[in-house]
Design an enzyme around this catalytic site. Structure first.
Site, PDB file in Angstrom:
ATOM      1  N   GLU A   1       0.866  -1.185   0.000  1.00 13.69           N
ATOM      2  CA  GLU A   1       0.000   0.000   0.000  1.00 13.69           C
ATOM      3  C   GLU A   1       0.899   1.230   0.000  1.00 13.69           C
ATOM      4  O   GLU A   1       1.872   1.293   0.743  1.00 13.69           O
ATOM      5  CB  GLU A   1      -0.911   0.020   1.242  1.00 13.69           C
ATOM      6  CG  GLU A   1      -1.897  -1.127   1.250  1.00 13.69           C
ATOM      7  CD  GLU A   1      -3.062  -0.898   2.211  1.00 13.69           C
ATOM      8  OE1 GLU A   1      -3.206   0.222   2.740  1.00 13.69           O
ATOM      9  OE2 GLU A   1      -3.823  -1.849   2.420  1.00 13.69           O
TER      10      GLU A   1
ATOM     11  N   CYS B   1       4.409   7.991   0.190  1.00  9.86           N
ATOM     12  CA  CYS B   1       4.585   7.206   1.409  1.00  9.86           C
ATOM     13  C   CYS B   1       4.645   5.736   0.987  1.00  9.86           C
ATOM     14  O   CYS B   1       3.691   5.222   0.397  1.00  9.86           O
ATOM     15  CB  CYS B   1       3.402   7.484   2.336  1.00  9.86           C
ATOM     16  SG  CYS B   1       3.440   6.559   3.855  1.00  9.86           S
TER      17      CYS B   1
ATOM     18  N   CYS C   1       2.906  -5.515   9.880  1.00  9.17           N
ATOM     19  CA  CYS C   1       3.970  -5.021  10.757  1.00  9.17           C
ATOM     20  C   CYS C   1       3.936  -5.803  12.060  1.00  9.17           C
ATOM     21  O   CYS C   1       2.864  -6.176  12.549  1.00  9.17           O
ATOM     22  CB  CYS C   1       3.773  -3.530  11.049  1.00  9.17           C
ATOM     23  SG  CYS C   1       5.101  -2.830  12.059  1.00  9.17           S
TER      24      CYS C   1
ATOM     25  N   CYS D   1      -2.528   1.779  15.588  1.00  6.65           N
ATOM     26  CA  CYS D   1      -2.212   1.658  14.166  1.00  6.65           C
ATOM     27  C   CYS D   1      -2.999   0.539  13.492  1.00  6.65           C
ATOM     28  O   CYS D   1      -3.048  -0.591  13.988  1.00  6.65           O
ATOM     29  CB  CYS D   1      -0.714   1.412  14.021  1.00  6.65           C
ATOM     30  SG  CYS D   1      -0.212   1.063  12.339  1.00  6.65           S
TER      31      CYS D   1
ATOM     32  N   CYS E   1      -2.120   8.699   8.208  1.00  9.76           N
ATOM     33  CA  CYS E   1      -1.068   8.088   9.013  1.00  9.76           C
ATOM     34  C   CYS E   1      -1.646   7.054   9.979  1.00  9.76           C
ATOM     35  O   CYS E   1      -2.601   7.318  10.692  1.00  9.76           O
ATOM     36  CB  CYS E   1      -0.370   9.190   9.793  1.00  9.76           C
ATOM     37  SG  CYS E   1       1.003   8.604  10.731  1.00  9.76           S
TER      38      CYS E   1
HETATM   39  S1  SF4 Z   1       2.831   2.615  13.672  1.00 15.06           S
HETATM   40 FE1  SF4 Z   1       2.020   0.755  12.694  1.00 15.06          FE
HETATM   41  S2  SF4 Z   1       3.332   0.412  10.893  1.00 15.06           S
HETATM   42 FE2  SF4 Z   1       4.405   1.857  12.268  1.00 15.06          FE
HETATM   43  S3  SF4 Z   1       5.686   0.555  13.588  1.00 15.06           S
HETATM   44 FE3  SF4 Z   1       3.758   0.848  14.704  1.00 15.06          FE
HETATM   45  S4  SF4 Z   1       2.512  -0.938  14.106  1.00 15.06           S
HETATM   46 FE4  SF4 Z   1       4.176  -0.790  12.605  1.00 15.06          FE
END
Ligand code: SF4
Length: 375
Positions: free
Chosen positions: A91, A109, A116, A123, A342
Site C-alpha cells: 500500500e 509514502c 507489521c 495503528c 497516518c
Molecule cells: S505505527 Fe504501525 S506500521 Fe508503524 S511501527 Fe507501529 S505498528 Fe508498525
C-alpha cells in the site's frame, strides 16, 4: 511500456536477468556484463536511466514490476496498492503538498513490509501482524508505479507506509541507494525520510548510511508518541525492549547535518497522551536533542478504542509545546476517508484471512508472533 530495441546481439549465457528495480546503476551495468542479450557499459547505463526516467523496460532484463490493484482517491490524495505475485499487496499513498507559490508537489509514502510486527495499538497496520518483508525491488516498484502507472512523479519519499523500516533494513537501505541514484529516480537524500518506531540499533545502522557522502541529509523520523515509558509501553509494546533512554542515546548519535534535524512524531490520542502535563514532560525529554516535534492528530483505525482529538485539544497541546520552547509543527490530516492517513494502512481482508488460516496462500509462512511484544 516499450522495449529498448538497439541492444547488441551476443551469444546466450545463463544466469539471472538484471533487475533495474533492485540494483543501483553501477550494479546494473555490472550485472548486464555477466549475461547475454542486454546492453553493456554506457549503453546499459542509458537503458537504466530510460527505465527509471521514462518507464522503458530494457530488453533482456526482468524488473519486478507489479500491476496497480486498488486505487482510492480523496481530494488530491491517492492511495494505491500493488498486487504481488503471491497475492499479497503493498500500500502506498501519494500525498499532495501545496507550495507557497501555489504549485503542487507530491510525497510518496511507501511500505517496507506487508503488515507489521510492532503492535502499536493506535495503528491499523498492526492489526494485520507481520505477513512478510518486502524485497528491495518491491519498495522501488512503488516509486516506479507512482511515476509511470499512476502518473505522478513524487518529489519526496517517506518510509511511513505499512511496516517498520528498521525491521527490514537489508531491503530498505539498498532501496534508498537506488531511489537516490543519479541515473535512477534521482531523489535527493534530503527528500527521503525514514520513520522508525524507535529501534536504537536500526537508527545506528541508518546513521552509518547517513554518514556516507551523498546521504548526509537523509531524514530520520522517530515515532515517540508518549512522554514517558509507562504510557509509551501501553500504546507501543516495543518500549519494553527499547526504552526511551536508549532511544535518546541513539537519536543523539544520529550523524545527519543540523539541517536534517530529527523529526519526532507524536500521535495525539485523547485521554492517553494529550494532557498539559504530558506536553511538559515530552518537551523536557526532548531538551537535549535538536529536533522538530511533529504533532499528528490521531486518525482512528478500524474498531478504534479512541476517537480523533478535538481541534481545541490539538491547539492547546501545540501552543503549550511552543511556549515550552520546543520547535513544534502540526501534521495536516489527509486521506482519512479512504484509510490512507497516518496509521491507517492495512488490508482488513488479509487480516481476516490470517485469523482464519494463519498462513497466506502462496506466501511466505506467517510469523504470527508480535516480536516486540515478546521482548
Ligand atoms: S505505527 Fe504501525 S506500521 Fe508503524 S511501527 Fe507501529 S505498528 Fe508498525
Amino acid at each position: 511500456m516499450t522495449s529498448v530495441s538497439d541492444i547488441p546481439a551476443t551469444s546466450p549465457a545463463p544466469g539471472p536477468r538484471p533487475d533495474p528495480l533492485s540494483s543501483t546503476s553501477p550494479e546494473f551495468v555490472e550485472a548486464c556484463g555477466r549475461v547475454s542479450g542486454v546492453a553493456r557499459g554506457g549503453e546499459a547505463r542509458r537503458a537504466y536511466r530510460a527505465f527509471h526516467r521514462d518507464g522503458v523496460v530494457p530488453a533482456g532484463t526482468e524488473p519486478r514490476l507489479h500491476p496497480v490493484g486498488r486505487r482510492e482517491i480523496e481530494g488530491e490524495t491517492i492511495k494505491f496498492t500493488l498486487t504481488l505475485p503471491d497475492g499479497l499487496e503493498t500500500e502506498s499513498v501519494l500525498i499532495p503538498m501545496r507550495r507557497r507559490d501555489g504549485s503542487l508537489t507530491r510525497t510518496l509514502c511507501v511500505s517496507s513490509q506487508v503488515g507489521c510486527a510492532m503492535g502499536c495499538r493506535f495503528c491499523e497496520t498492526a492489526q494485520m501482524g507481520l505477513v512478510r518483508h518486502l524485497a528491495t525491488a518491491d519498495i522501488v516498484a512503488q516509486w516506479h508505479a507512482a511515476t509511470h502507472q499512476v502518473g505522478h512523479r513524487p518529489k519526496n519519499i517517506v518510509f511511513m507506509g505499512m511496516g517498520e523500516p528498521t525491521d527490514n533494513l537489508d531491503a530498505v537501505i539498498p532501496a534508498i541507494r537506488i531511489l537516490a541514484d543519479h541515473d535512477g529516480p534521482a531523489i535527493a537524500a534530503s527528500n527521503i525520510s525514514v520513520s522508525t518506531v524507535g529501534n536504537p540499533e536500526g537508527i545506528r545502522r541508518l546513521g552509518e548510511l547517513a554518514a556516507e557522502p551523498g546521504f548526509h541529509r537523509l531524514n530520520l523520523a522517530v515515532s515517540l508518541n508518549a512522554p514517558n515509558d509507562a504510557i509509551r509501553a501501553e500504546i507501543m509494546p516495543v518500549d519494553r525492549a527499547w526504552p526511551m533512554d536508549d532511544l535518546m542515546d541513539a537519536m543523539l548519535a544520529w550523524p545527519g547535518r543540523p539541517k536534517s534535524a530529527i523529526c519526532v512524531e507524536y500521535v495525539l490520542i485523547p485521554g492517553v497522551n494529550d494532557g498539559p502535563e504530558h506536553c511538559d514532560e515530552v518537551c523536557a525529554y526532548l531538551k537535549p536533542l535538536r529536533c522538530s516535534l511533529n504533532v499528528i492528530p490521531y486518525n482512528p483505525r478500524r474498531d478504534s478504542p479512541w476517537p480523533a482529538p478535538t481541534e481545541d485539544s490539538v491547539d492547546a497541546f501545540l501552543g503549550r509545546a511552543i511556549a515550552n520552547g520546543q520547535f513544534t509543527k502540526r501534521r495536516g490530516t489527509k486521506g482519512r476517508d479512504v484509510m490512507a492517513a497516518c496509521g491507517q494502512l492495512g488490508n482488513p481482508e488479509i487480516r481476516r484471512r490470517r485469523r482464519v488460516g494463519g498462513q497466506e496462500a502462496g506466501g511466505t509462512p506467517i510469523d504470527i508472533s508480535i516480536r516486540a511484544t515478546d521482548a
